[in-house]
Design a protein around this motif. Structure first.
Motif, short mmCIF file in Angstrom:
data_model
loop_
_atom_site.label_atom_id
_atom_site.label_comp_id
_atom_site.label_asym_id
_atom_site.label_seq_id
_atom_site.Cartn_x
_atom_site.Cartn_y
_atom_site.Cartn_z
N SER A 1 7.84 -8.57 11.45
CA SER A 1 6.47 -8.65 10.94
C SER A 1 6.10 -10.09 10.57
CB SER A 1 6.32 -7.75 9.71
OG SER A 1 6.50 -6.39 10.05
N TYR B 1 5.64 -12.05 13.78
CA TYR B 1 4.38 -11.65 14.43
C TYR B 1 3.21 -12.38 13.78
CZ TYR B 1 0.34 -8.87 15.79
OH TYR B 1 -0.89 -8.49 16.25
N SER C 1 9.79 -4.30 11.23
CA SER C 1 9.74 -4.65 12.65
C SER C 1 8.51 -3.99 13.25
CB SER C 1 11.01 -4.18 13.38
OG SER C 1 12.14 -4.88 12.91
N LEU C 2 8.17 -4.38 14.46
CA LEU C 2 6.99 -3.83 15.10
C LEU C 2 7.23 -2.44 15.66
CD1 LEU C 2 5.80 -7.07 16.93
CD2 LEU C 2 5.27 -6.28 14.60
N SER C 3 8.52 -2.05 15.80
CA SER C 3 8.89 -0.71 16.25
C SER C 3 10.34 -0.46 15.87
CB SER C 3 8.72 -0.58 17.77
OG SER C 3 9.63 -1.44 18.44
N GLU D 1 10.89 -8.07 20.84
CA GLU D 1 10.67 -8.55 19.47
C GLU D 1 11.45 -9.85 19.22
OE1 GLU D 1 10.89 -6.85 14.92
OE2 GLU D 1 9.81 -5.81 16.50
N TYR E 1 8.93 -13.13 19.54
CA TYR E 1 8.55 -13.45 18.16
C TYR E 1 9.65 -14.18 17.39
CZ TYR E 1 4.71 -10.30 19.24
OH TYR E 1 3.61 -9.73 19.82
N PRO F 1 2.34 -6.50 9.47
CA PRO F 1 2.45 -5.16 10.02
C PRO F 1 3.57 -4.36 9.34
CG PRO F 1 2.39 -6.82 11.77
CD PRO F 1 2.60 -7.55 10.48
N ARG G 1 5.34 -0.10 9.04
CA ARG G 1 5.51 1.17 9.75
C ARG G 1 5.63 2.32 8.77
NH1 ARG G 1 9.95 -1.03 11.90
NH2 ARG G 1 11.15 0.78 11.24
#
Length: 488
Positions: free
Chosen positions: A85, A88, A127-129, A147, A151, A381, A383
């Motif tokens: 995150s 990013y 994390s983004l996913s 990722e 990033y 971001p 989750r």
């Protein structure tokens, strides 16, 4: 509370809802002593100032004397986590703005000199996913993901251009799901990012996973200074997590991770545990790293243990040190958020400086790392299942990815990193010790002294610091932090 926003493009402050009155301070441009000062009202905001040695005899009753002959731990560094995150958000900035911020943060000559970074091995809860670097069964399928390549690695490379001596710590939140089982009795497959145990049948493959990950970063020109075997091994509930009791960690590290590190000729350090002071109130896990030390484990590779502060008291650090004084300690995670008034510097600067920065260092920690370096103004971001109420050490305005506001964690790390350099030795002090004052002294390898002081009281006080050869005095503002550095 007054909040200052920072426009990286101009690297100048823009006041928003600022305090009505600013302290009028005559700032000398140069002097024998360099100082950085922050008050909890932001009337001084990492302001750089200077003072001169006194040529008068020192009779001050508020003198703190340095005792360099008394030596404690050698410092490795201070910093924050570069989560997916954080990276990013950094990549959404213009190159000019990002470079300005990274220089301000990591440069030893043009900025605060942050010197230690924590990154995830695979995904974290920021994390983004959800992912690992080997989601297809079979360790031969290991590979870095987007990722890392889009990033994390690009940001690390930019930081290394600014400060080539940055130390990097890697921690996994979960192994690949195909390596997980429900428990160590049934050994049933456990296809979940959250909880589960590492299947002993895959201990060797998982050690290889660490080796491949370190080598993949090395191929990118990024050296990994240290790792922990598992982030928060007693926390089953994180969005990406694994339960790894001390006996499991002993078996995995002693019989698989250490041998493979040695076979690969790594110099990467291993720190055990990486969780809370109170062991999440699990009686059978109390003194987690001590139990592993007692069982016998390599001292050259397994150098010590890492701690977080989401439960228990920092006094646990001293207890562990006293039981194994030759083993190292580092502090690797703490968070601010909506639950602890995380954006209120009037509250958080004092508490975080006392408990996290000086509190860990004065209890033998060689390094101090806080959680996300940068989140956006919507705390992301993030989750589902992860922390949706956390703030970053720095928050960036999501509407423009330019305006920044620095929170307490940025200040506490900067006050340490700006004057205490890697390789510094914490040294003894004596003299003035009134309630509400907390401090630590260091001797850097370049022949300078460093001193970091917190005044948590509501009044200022003239404090004198005496190194045995020189002394100087400064009126320490109420509820402030001052970092000093001077040549012997």
């Amino acid at each position: 509370m007054g909040i200052f926003w920072f426009s990286c493009a101009a690297c100048q402050k823009e006041e928003v809802d600022a305090p009505d009155e600013k302290e009028e301070i005559e700032v000398p441009e140069t002097g024998d002593v360099t100082m950085y000062i922050t008050t909890n009202t932001r009337s001084q905001d990492l302001n750089q100032q200077a003072a001169d040695f006194s040529d008068k005899s020192n009779m001050s009753p508020t003198t703190i004397k340095l005792e360099p002959e008394t030596q404690y731990q050698t410092m490795d560094g201070f910093g924050a986590a570069l989560t997916g995150s954080s990276c990013y958000n950094l990549m959404q900035m213009t190159q000019k703005d990002r470079t300005a911020f990274l220089k301000q943060t990591f440069s030893d000559s043009e900025g605060m000199g942050h010197s230690y970074i924590r990154i995830a091995i695979g995904c974290s809860d920021f994390s983004l996913s959800e992912y690992t670097c080997c989601d297809t069964p079979g360790i031969e399928n290991f590979g870095l993901t987007s990722e890392e390549t889009e990033y994390v690695i690009p940001i690390l490379k930019e930081i290394l251009e600014i400060n080539p001596n940055i130390k990097i710590l890697g921690s996994p939140w979960t192994p690949p799901r195909w390596m997980k089982v429900n428990n160590l009795e049934d050994l049933e497959p456990y296809n979940s990012w959250t909880s589960g145990h590492l299947n002993p049948a895959y201990y060797a493959d998982y050690a290889t996973y660490f080796v491949k990950w370190i080598q993949a970063f090395e191929q990118q020109g990024i050296d990994i200074f240290s790792v922990t075997p598992q982030n928060e091994p007693l926390n089953r509930g994180n969005s990406a997590s694994l339960f790894m009791g001390w006996q499991e960690q002993l078996d995995f590290v002693k019989n698989h991770l250490v041998p493979q590190f040695k076979e690969a000729s790594f110099t990467t350090k291993i720190y055990l545990f990486d969780h809370n002071y109170n062991y999440d109130d699990m009686a059978d896990q109390e003194d987690y790293p001590v139990k592993i030390y007692d069982a016998g484990i390599d001292e050259e590779v397994v150098v010590g243990a890492a701690y977080h502060n989401y439960g228990g008291n920092k006094s646990e650090l001293l207890d562990i040190h006293n039981k194994y004084p030759n083993r190292e300690l580092i502090f690797t995670e703490t968070s601010i958020g909506t639950w602890n008034d995380g954006r209120n510097l009037e509250v958080r600067l004092i508490e975080d400086m006392r408990e996290v920065a000086l509190g860990t260092v004065n209890n033998w920690c060689k390094g101090v790392i806080v959680w996300n370096l940068m989140l956006d103004s919507e705390r992301g971001p993030n989750r589902e299942g992860g922390c949706q109420t956390c703030y970053g050490a720095v928050d960036i305005d999501k509407s423009n990815y330019s305006s920044l506001t620095r929170n307490s964690h940025y200040y506490i790390i900067s006050h340490l990193a700006s004057v205490v350099k890697p390789g510094a030795v914490r040294i003894g002090t004596s003299g003035f010790s009134d309630p509400g004052y907390y401090y630590s002294a260091f001797e850097n390898t370049d022949g300078t002294y460093a001193f970091v002081l917190l005044n948590s009281n509501a009044s200022s006080k003239l404090i004198t610091i005496d190194d045995g050869n020189n002394h100087f005095s400064y009126e320490v503002p109420a509820k402030s932090v001052i970092s000093y550095r001077w040549k012997k």
